[in-house]
Scaffold this motif. Structure first.
Motif, PDB file in Angstrom:
ATOM      1  N   ARG A 119      67.616  28.813  16.760  1.00 23.99           N
ATOM      2  CA  ARG A 119      67.344  28.993  15.341  1.00 23.99           C
ATOM      3  C   ARG A 119      67.006  27.654  14.729  1.00 23.99           C
ATOM      4  O   ARG A 119      67.633  26.647  14.998  1.00 23.99           O
ATOM      5  CB  ARG A 119      68.594  29.558  14.626  1.00 23.99           C
ATOM      6  CG  ARG A 119      69.007  30.897  15.165  1.00 23.99           C
ATOM      7  CD  ARG A 119      68.208  32.031  14.577  1.00 23.99           C
ATOM      8  NE  ARG A 119      68.502  32.177  13.140  1.00 23.99           N
ATOM      9  CZ  ARG A 119      67.631  32.697  12.278  1.00 23.99           C
ATOM     10  NH1 ARG A 119      66.454  33.066  12.673  1.00 23.99           N
ATOM     11  NH2 ARG A 119      67.960  32.830  11.020  1.00 23.99           N
ATOM     12  N   HIS A 120      66.008  27.666  13.884  1.00 24.49           N
ATOM     13  CA  HIS A 120      65.576  26.414  13.287  1.00 24.49           C
ATOM     14  C   HIS A 120      65.882  26.407  11.802  1.00 24.49           C
ATOM     15  O   HIS A 120      65.585  27.345  11.091  1.00 24.49           O
ATOM     16  CB  HIS A 120      64.074  26.229  13.505  1.00 24.49           C
ATOM     17  CG  HIS A 120      63.629  24.835  13.203  1.00 24.49           C
ATOM     18  ND1 HIS A 120      63.860  23.794  14.072  1.00 24.49           N
ATOM     19  CD2 HIS A 120      63.023  24.305  12.129  1.00 24.49           C
ATOM     20  CE1 HIS A 120      63.394  22.681  13.547  1.00 24.49           C
ATOM     21  NE2 HIS A 120      62.877  22.964  12.355  1.00 24.49           N
ATOM     22  N   PHE A 121      66.517  25.335  11.364  1.00 22.55           N
ATOM     23  CA  PHE A 121      66.898  25.250   9.962  1.00 22.55           C
ATOM     24  C   PHE A 121      66.243  24.069   9.296  1.00 22.55           C
ATOM     25  O   PHE A 121      66.312  22.952   9.799  1.00 22.55           O
ATOM     26  CB  PHE A 121      68.420  25.116   9.821  1.00 22.55           C
ATOM     27  CG  PHE A 121      69.126  26.378  10.176  1.00 22.55           C
ATOM     28  CD1 PHE A 121      69.371  27.335   9.215  1.00 22.55           C
ATOM     29  CD2 PHE A 121      69.510  26.625  11.482  1.00 22.55           C
ATOM     30  CE1 PHE A 121      70.002  28.512   9.545  1.00 22.55           C
ATOM     31  CE2 PHE A 121      70.140  27.804  11.813  1.00 22.55           C
ATOM     32  CZ  PHE A 121      70.383  28.753  10.845  1.00 22.55           C
ATOM     33  N   ARG A 173      62.950  16.478  16.865  1.00 26.27           N
ATOM     34  CA  ARG A 173      63.864  17.591  16.662  1.00 26.27           C
ATOM     35  C   ARG A 173      65.216  17.338  17.309  1.00 26.27           C
ATOM     36  O   ARG A 173      65.296  16.736  18.373  1.00 26.27           O
ATOM     37  CB  ARG A 173      63.277  18.855  17.287  1.00 26.27           C
ATOM     38  CG  ARG A 173      62.781  19.861  16.278  1.00 26.27           C
ATOM     39  CD  ARG A 173      61.629  20.603  16.862  1.00 26.27           C
ATOM     40  NE  ARG A 173      62.097  21.693  17.713  1.00 26.27           N
ATOM     41  CZ  ARG A 173      62.035  22.974  17.332  1.00 26.27           C
ATOM     42  NH1 ARG A 173      61.602  23.292  16.137  1.00 26.27           N
ATOM     43  NH2 ARG A 173      62.413  23.924  18.149  1.00 26.27           N
ATOM     44  N   LEU A 174      66.271  17.826  16.658  1.00 25.95           N
ATOM     45  CA  LEU A 174      67.629  17.672  17.170  1.00 25.95           C
ATOM     46  C   LEU A 174      68.198  19.033  17.526  1.00 25.95           C
ATOM     47  O   LEU A 174      67.912  20.016  16.851  1.00 25.95           O
ATOM     48  CB  LEU A 174      68.540  17.076  16.096  1.00 25.95           C
ATOM     49  CG  LEU A 174      68.078  15.815  15.393  1.00 25.95           C
ATOM     50  CD1 LEU A 174      68.985  15.542  14.209  1.00 25.95           C
ATOM     51  CD2 LEU A 174      68.098  14.652  16.364  1.00 25.95           C
ATOM     52  N   THR A 175      69.035  19.061  18.563  1.00 27.71           N
ATOM     53  CA  THR A 175      69.821  20.252  18.848  1.00 27.71           C
ATOM     54  C   THR A 175      71.279  19.915  18.574  1.00 27.71           C
ATOM     55  O   THR A 175      71.790  18.896  19.060  1.00 27.71           O
ATOM     56  CB  THR A 175      69.656  20.687  20.322  1.00 27.71           C
ATOM     57  OG1 THR A 175      68.259  20.803  20.588  1.00 27.71           O
ATOM     58  CG2 THR A 175      70.352  22.011  20.584  1.00 27.71           C
ATOM     59  N   CYS A 176      71.926  20.754  17.762  1.00 29.79           N
ATOM     60  CA  CYS A 176      73.296  20.478  17.345  1.00 29.79           C
ATOM     61  C   CYS A 176      74.196  21.666  17.655  1.00 29.79           C
ATOM     62  O   CYS A 176      73.737  22.798  17.716  1.00 29.79           O
ATOM     63  CB  CYS A 176      73.359  20.197  15.852  1.00 29.79           C
ATOM     64  SG  CYS A 176      72.259  18.879  15.324  1.00 29.79           S
ATOM     65  N   VAL A 177      75.494  21.371  17.834  1.00 33.18           N
ATOM     66  CA  VAL A 177      76.492  22.409  18.078  1.00 33.18           C
ATOM     67  C   VAL A 177      77.593  22.260  17.036  1.00 33.18           C
ATOM     68  O   VAL A 177      78.077  21.144  16.827  1.00 33.18           O
ATOM     69  CB  VAL A 177      77.109  22.255  19.489  1.00 33.18           C
ATOM     70  CG1 VAL A 177      78.094  23.370  19.759  1.00 33.18           C
ATOM     71  CG2 VAL A 177      76.040  22.211  20.546  1.00 33.18           C
ATOM     72  N   PHE A 216      72.083  25.008  16.925  1.00 29.52           N
ATOM     73  CA  PHE A 216      70.976  25.135  15.980  1.00 29.52           C
ATOM     74  C   PHE A 216      70.116  23.892  16.095  1.00 29.52           C
ATOM     75  O   PHE A 216      70.569  22.873  16.606  1.00 29.52           O
ATOM     76  CB  PHE A 216      71.488  25.349  14.548  1.00 29.52           C
ATOM     77  CG  PHE A 216      72.382  24.263  14.018  1.00 29.52           C
ATOM     78  CD1 PHE A 216      71.863  23.229  13.236  1.00 29.52           C
ATOM     79  CD2 PHE A 216      73.752  24.268  14.284  1.00 29.52           C
ATOM     80  CE1 PHE A 216      72.688  22.235  12.732  1.00 29.52           C
ATOM     81  CE2 PHE A 216      74.582  23.265  13.778  1.00 29.52           C
ATOM     82  CZ  PHE A 216      74.045  22.249  12.998  1.00 29.52           C
ATOM     83  N   THR A 217      68.870  24.005  15.657  1.00 27.44           N
ATOM     84  CA  THR A 217      67.993  22.837  15.737  1.00 27.44           C
ATOM     85  C   THR A 217      67.575  22.418  14.338  1.00 27.44           C
ATOM     86  O   THR A 217      67.716  23.180  13.379  1.00 27.44           O
ATOM     87  CB  THR A 217      66.728  23.119  16.572  1.00 27.44           C
ATOM     88  OG1 THR A 217      65.963  24.111  15.898  1.00 27.44           O
ATOM     89  CG2 THR A 217      67.072  23.560  17.972  1.00 27.44           C
TER      90      THR A 217
END
Ligand code: UQ2
Length: 453
Positions: A1-3, A92-96, A127-128
């Motif tokens: 999911r991209h926010f 882009r970042l991927t976060c938890v 989420f990214t």
């Protein structure tokens, strides 16, 4: 999911990773009207680390040593999350999420995928997020040298949560030692406080603990006070390795006179529940073990493959831009603090360096956002080192900068006054500027509070 971190795309999006000495300083200083700021940090607060040793023995209350990220909530976006991956090409970042699961009745269908809302069993969903500019200020972890048992049985002193656990463990040790069935040998074992690592953190904790044992513990546990012992271990031949040798002599002599046992050139090989295995001594029982032997790589930094790196940090140029593996700087990404180092110009991994790099970036980013030039490289201004050594005494060393000037090397009460005024001055919020001296005063008058709950 991209926010998207904001609906307004008029402003450039600056993402800050981390809320420590680097990240929080950027958050404080950045022009939040001109930047669309998003902070990603697993702790939504800043730790004022020099006060943690005092917090761990009750010289200060825990809340004096933190500042909230959400103070800026009306001006920025912030997520309590870990950044797991950075895609420097796509920006882009991927976060938890780093929040513990909060059980609630979800209004979503099971198939709905708003992954930001923490739901039982789904907190690990990532989420990214994309960035225009990125500051990597994620810091480092605690070094254990893979010595077995350290993670399980030792306490680090990096966060106010560690200080809280240590404070209550110290008091547990005394109530345990006070039980009627305890033999005197058991009492001495449980009242043996071990510190591994003779840097400023280990030394200041040993010093604060010594103060506690010689003041409040003597009054509250008069029969147990004489069964206590503090041991400070280091593999190096001296404590406070980064200090001038005269100051090291002074600190070691003072510890020895105060009954803090120094075991320099000693090697801890293994830790088990309640005991150390030391190469030179064999089994050493303890009630509390505090571990502070330096820094280990941050897993995010270890996972990065497309930047120039040292084992513990990403390399930057003197403008603090990270360097891609083809050797060119990334104009949109900067790295500061313990997770970064300037190529060819090593600096100590300290709060002081992280903080100055952050202040430099704030200046630069606030110019850039107004389309102004900022071309100076980063320059470290070494203001010296401080360590508290107990009994209202400290050491202060700026002899590396100013060999013969006034206040180049100070010891004792003078250095202690510098210590207290320096950290009072650095304390950030008005609230803590009132609380910190208030608790110093209160605990000086009435003694530290030894109630455990
Ligand atoms: C510092 C800094 C720290 C430090 C230290 C410094 C945020 C928490 C020790 C250096 C500043 C000093 C020694 C103050 C000198 C003051 C007087 C009154 C002579 O800048 O950065 O991080 O621990």
């Amino acid at each position: 999911r991209h926010f998207s971190s904001s609906t307004s795309r008029s402003k450039e999006r600056l993402v800050i990773l981390g809320s420590g000495w680097g990240g929080y300083e950027i958050l404080r200083g950045i022009d939040k009207k001109r930047w669309d700021v998003t902070m990603v940090t697993p702790n939504n607060y800043f730790n004022f680390t020099p006060l943690l040793a005092g917090c761990a023995v009750g010289t200060l209350e825990l809340r004096c040593a933190i500042e909230p990220v959400r103070r800026y909530a009306t001006q920025i976006t912030s997520y309590q999350a870990w950044c797991d991956e950075i895609d420097f090409r796509q920006k882009r970042l991927t976060c938890v999420p780093a929040t513990p699961p909060v059980p609630y009745s979800s209004s979503f269908e099971p198939s709905s995928s708003n992954t930001l809302a923490p739901r039982p069993g789904s907190t690990g969903q990532s989420f990214t997020m994309s960035y225009d500019k990125l500051v990597v200020a994620v810091g480092a972890y605690s070094q254990t040298f893979d010595i077995p048992g350290v993670k399980e049985y030792a306490h680090f002193l990096k966060d106010v949560k560690d200080a809280r656990t240590i404070r209550s463990r110290i008091l547990e040790c005394f109530e345990q030692a006070n039980q009627p069935m305890m033999s005197d040998i058991d009492r001495r074992n449980v009242l043996h406080f071990c510190v591994v690592g003779g840097g400023p953190t280990g030394v200041e904790f040993a010093a604060e603990l010594h103060d506690l044992l010689h003041a409040e513990i003597r009054q509250h546990y008069p029969n147990l006070a004489k069964m206590t012992k503090i041991s400070l271990y280091d593999v190096a031949p001296n404590i406070l390795g980064m200090f001038d040798s005269q100051l090291v002599q002074y600190a070691e002599k003072k510890f020895r006179r105060d009954g803090v046992d120094l075991f320099t050139s000693h090697h801890v090989e293994r830790v088990e529940m309640g005991k150390l295995h030391v190469k030179e001594q064999g089994e050493v029982p303890f009630g509390l073990l505090v571990w502070s032997t330096g820094l280990a790589p941050n897993p995010l930094i270890s996972s990065i493959t497309d930047l120039k790196k040292t084992p513990r940090s990403v390399s930057t140029n003197e403008y603090l831009n990270v360097i891609k593996d083809d050797g060119s700087p990334d104009p949109d990404v900067w790295a500061i603090g313990d997770a970064a180092s300037i190529e060819g110009d090593p600096m100590p991994a300290t709060a002081q360096v992280a903080n100055q790099k952050a202040a430099y970036l704030v200046k630069k980013l606030n110019k850039v956002v107004r389309d102004k030039e900022y071309t100076q490289p980063f320059k470290f201004n070494n203001r010296g080192s401080l360590a508290y050594i107990g009994n209202w005494k400290a050491v202060y060393d700026r002899s590396a900068v100013d060999k013969d000037g006034p206040l180049s090397k100070e010891t004792g009460r003078t250095a202690w006054l510098i210590w207290r005024s320096a950290y009072f001055t650095m304390t950030l919020s008005a609230r803590n500027k009132i609380l910190v001296p208030f608790y110093w005063f209160l605990n000086w008058i009435f003694g530290r509070d030894l109630t455990r709950f």
